[in-house]
Every structure is written in structure tokens, then in C-alpha cells.
Write an enzyme that holds these catalytic residues in place. Structure first.
Site, mmCIF file in Angstrom:
data_model
loop_
_atom_site.group_PDB
_atom_site.id
_atom_site.type_symbol
_atom_site.label_atom_id
_atom_site.label_comp_id
_atom_site.label_asym_id
_atom_site.label_seq_id
_atom_site.Cartn_x
_atom_site.Cartn_y
_atom_site.Cartn_z
ATOM 1 N N ASP A 1 42.505 43.969 26.881
ATOM 2 C CA ASP A 1 43.191 44.745 27.913
ATOM 3 C C ASP A 1 44.299 45.615 27.296
ATOM 4 O OD1 ASP A 1 43.245 45.365 30.580
ATOM 5 O OD2 ASP A 1 44.684 43.825 31.121
ATOM 6 N N HIS A 2 44.541 46.776 27.877
ATOM 7 C CA HIS A 2 45.669 47.649 27.522
ATOM 8 C C HIS A 2 46.012 47.722 26.032
ATOM 9 C CE1 HIS A 2 46.829 48.680 31.594
ATOM 10 N NE2 HIS A 2 46.660 47.428 31.921
ATOM 11 N N HIS B 1 50.856 47.221 38.758
ATOM 12 C CA HIS B 1 50.878 45.933 38.064
ATOM 13 C C HIS B 1 51.975 45.010 38.604
ATOM 14 C CE1 HIS B 1 48.889 48.399 34.817
ATOM 15 N NE2 HIS B 1 48.097 47.348 34.857
ATOM 16 N N GLY B 2 51.733 43.701 38.479
ATOM 17 C CA GLY B 2 52.768 42.720 38.810
ATOM 18 C C GLY B 2 52.941 42.547 40.308
ATOM 19 N N HIS C 1 43.356 48.057 38.625
ATOM 20 C CA HIS C 1 44.339 47.144 38.021
ATOM 21 C C HIS C 1 45.358 46.755 39.091
ATOM 22 C CE1 HIS C 1 43.733 47.635 33.481
ATOM 23 N NE2 HIS C 1 42.722 48.258 34.053
ATOM 24 N N GLY C 2 46.045 45.613 38.850
ATOM 25 C CA GLY C 2 47.130 45.220 39.755
ATOM 26 C C GLY C 2 46.647 44.753 41.114
ATOM 27 N N ASN D 1 41.087 43.886 38.132
ATOM 28 C CA ASN D 1 41.924 43.101 37.205
ATOM 29 C C ASN D 1 42.908 42.223 37.970
ATOM 30 O OD1 ASN D 1 40.666 44.699 35.241
ATOM 31 N ND2 ASN D 1 42.530 44.740 33.985
ATOM 32 N N THR E 1 48.597 38.399 37.690
ATOM 33 C CA THR E 1 49.712 37.655 38.280
ATOM 34 C C THR E 1 49.268 36.495 39.169
ATOM 35 O OG1 THR E 1 50.908 39.746 38.254
ATOM 36 C CG2 THR E 1 51.885 37.973 39.530
HETATM 37 ZN ZN ZN Z 1 46.469 46.691 33.784
#
Ligand code: ZN
Length: 282
Positions: free
Chosen positions: A85-86, A180-181, A208-209, A230, A233
Site C-alpha cells: 500500500d502507498h 483516510h482515518g 480508500h478510507g 481499503n 482503521t
Molecule cells: Zn490509502
């Protein structure tokens, strides 16, 4: 069994469902994730390796972990792909290829368009030569806590079409109101933008997120063309809550790991249900 990520995503795109990609931290997470996928008859995407690796010890750790994960995945009855990832540097992408990942995410989403295209196109050339897929990102998926500070840059459909053609990437992470998060408030996905992106591009799109997005919106996004979701968290919170909510008094303390990994496994099964990947491994 281990498969190319693009094979999994091609099926998901054709049949309009999403496949969750989970943060997998260690060997016990890996075993729990495989159990969850086998019980749900779901394909599985593993996110492993999230940071830049700067010294030999960290690189050895990454290699060790990837090889351990691959060993378990080979023996699984469901198809599994590992994604690095990333990555933000050329070197980290190459290290990922060498470690045995089936896909490298090359994230240059903070760079100007032309820079992003040039760097990712180069990585795609190298990765494809090694039989490895590349996920790229256009627009920028920021941090949930920053949403109100305009941390996000939304993906523009016309740019996405040009970007995919010029980079030859295999999948594209998009910014449509996700972050994200943890989110500040409830995120609102832009389904109009998603529809335009699906029509403008021919590669599977990635969200994502996902933690914190209302379940019905996750399901709708997957039915509308998001193929990979994705989830980070939420898996960490499940581990925390599994331990906090368990009765670990006295000699029950020996159940601490079961509480953590059991809760991890259950949250994975939940995501396989809401993305629609459950039952798709057959
Ligand atoms: Zn991501």
C-alpha cells in the site's frame, strides 16, 4: 491460492461488487483473515507494508513478513492478492516487487498532474515487466480529520481518462468524498462523480478510507463501480474493542489473543458482506 490482483478486480468490475482490502499486521492477523475469507467464500486482498523502509532491519522485516504471508496464502482455498500500500518512492516500489507483492500502489497524488503521470508511467513499465500490477491515485485522498480543512482534492473524470491511458495503471484510487482515518462528521460520497469516473475509465476503481462511510453507501459504491475497498482503521478498532469488551478476569486472561483476533476476524466478515465479495470466491 495467490492470484494477480487485476484478475480479482476484473471479475469484481464485470459483476459489480467490491473486494475489501484489509490491513494485515502480523502472522495471526493473516491466519484470521484467511479463515474469514474461507468461511465467507470471499476473495481477499491483503494490505501489507505501509511505510517507507529506510534501514536493513526494516527491509528484512518486510521481506520476512511478506514471505510468511505468501506461505499461508498459497495454502488458502480462496484467491488472495497482496498489495504494497502507498509507496511514494521508486525504490519502495522495487523493494515491494522483490518481496513478492502482486500489486504495488504508487501514490503520487500530491504531485502536479504531469509529474504524477511521468513517475507512475515509469513504475508501471518496470512492474509490468515483472508481472506485478500497479494501483495509482488521482485527485488526493486526504485525512478524515482534515476534511473540513479542504485536505481532499476530488478526482476529475476527464483527467482520470487521460491519466489511465498515459500511465497504463491497472487500477485507480479515486477521491469522491472519502478520506483516510477517522472522519470529522459523516462523509458524503459523490455518486455522480463516481458514475462519471466509471464511464470515463476502463480500469477498476478503488476506494480508500472506507472506515466511517455509512454501510449502505459502501454497498452502493461497490454496486456502482468501486471494485476494491481499503479498510484500515476499522480493523484496528475491532482489535482494541475485542480486548476491551472481553472478560479477561483471573485466568481468563489467557483468552486475550483470541479476543483480539476473533474480533478482527468478525469485522472482516462484516466488510465482505457489505462490499458484496462474500460468496464470490467459487
Ligand atoms: Zn490509502
Amino acid at each position: 491460492m495467490i492470484v494477480k490482483l487485476s484478475e480479482l478486480l476484473k471479475e469484481a468490475k464485470k459483476n459489480r461488487y467490491g473486494i475489501p482490502a484489509f490491513a494485515v499486521e502480523d502472522e495471526n492477523c493473516m491466519r484470521s483473515a484467511i479463515e474469514a475469507a474461507e468461511e465467507m467464500k470471499s476473495p481477499l486482498i491483503v494490505l501489507a507494508g505501509f511505510k517507507e523502509y529506510s534501514d536493513d532491519k526494516e527491509l528484512r522485516d518486510l521481506d520476512y513478513r511478506t514471505h510468511t504471508f505468501l506461505h499461508y496464502c498459497e495454502e488458502a482455498s480462496v484467491p488472495i492478492a497482496l498489495t504494497r500500500d502507498h509507496t511514494y518512492k521508486y525504490e519502495d516500489a522495487i523493494i515491494g516487487v522483490k518481496s513478492g507483492f502482486q500489486c504495488i500502489m504508487a501514490d503520487r497524488s500530491k504531485l502536479p498532474f504531469e509529474e504524477n503521470v511521468a513517475q507512475v508511467a515509469e513504475i508501471v513499465k518496470v512492474c509490468h515487466a515483472a508481472g506485478v500490477d500497479v494501483e495509482a491515485e488521482l485527485g488526493h485522498v486526504g485525512l478524515g480529520l482534515d476534511l473540513q480543512n479542504d485536505g481532499n482534492v476530488f478526482t476529475v473524470p476527464e483527467e482520470a481518462a487521460e491519466y489511465v491511458k498515459r500511465t497504463n495503471c491497472d487500477s485507480l484510487a479515486v477521491s469522491i468524498g472519502n478520506a483516510h482515518g477517522l472522519y470529522k462528521g459523516t462523509p458524503k460520497l459523490q455518486f455522480d462523480r463516481l458514475e462519471q469516473l466509471v464511464n470515463a475509465t476502463d480500469v477498476p476503481l478503488v476506494l480508500h478510507g472506507a472506515t466511517g462511510i455509512p454501510e449502505e453507501d459502501v454497498t452502493r459504491a461497490c454496486q456502482s463501480g468501486i471494485c476494491k475497498v481499503n479498510v484500515g482503521t476499522d480493523t484496528y478498532m475491532a482489535c482494541r474493542d475485542g480486548v476491551l469488551n472481553a472478560d479477561l478476569s483471573g485466568s481468563k486472561v489467557y483468552g486475550v489473543f483470541d479476543a483480539m483476533y476473533g474480533s478482527y476476524k468478525e469485522v472482516l466478515k462484516h466488510w465482505m458482506t457489505i462490499t458484496g465479495s462474500a460468496g464470490k470466491a467459487a
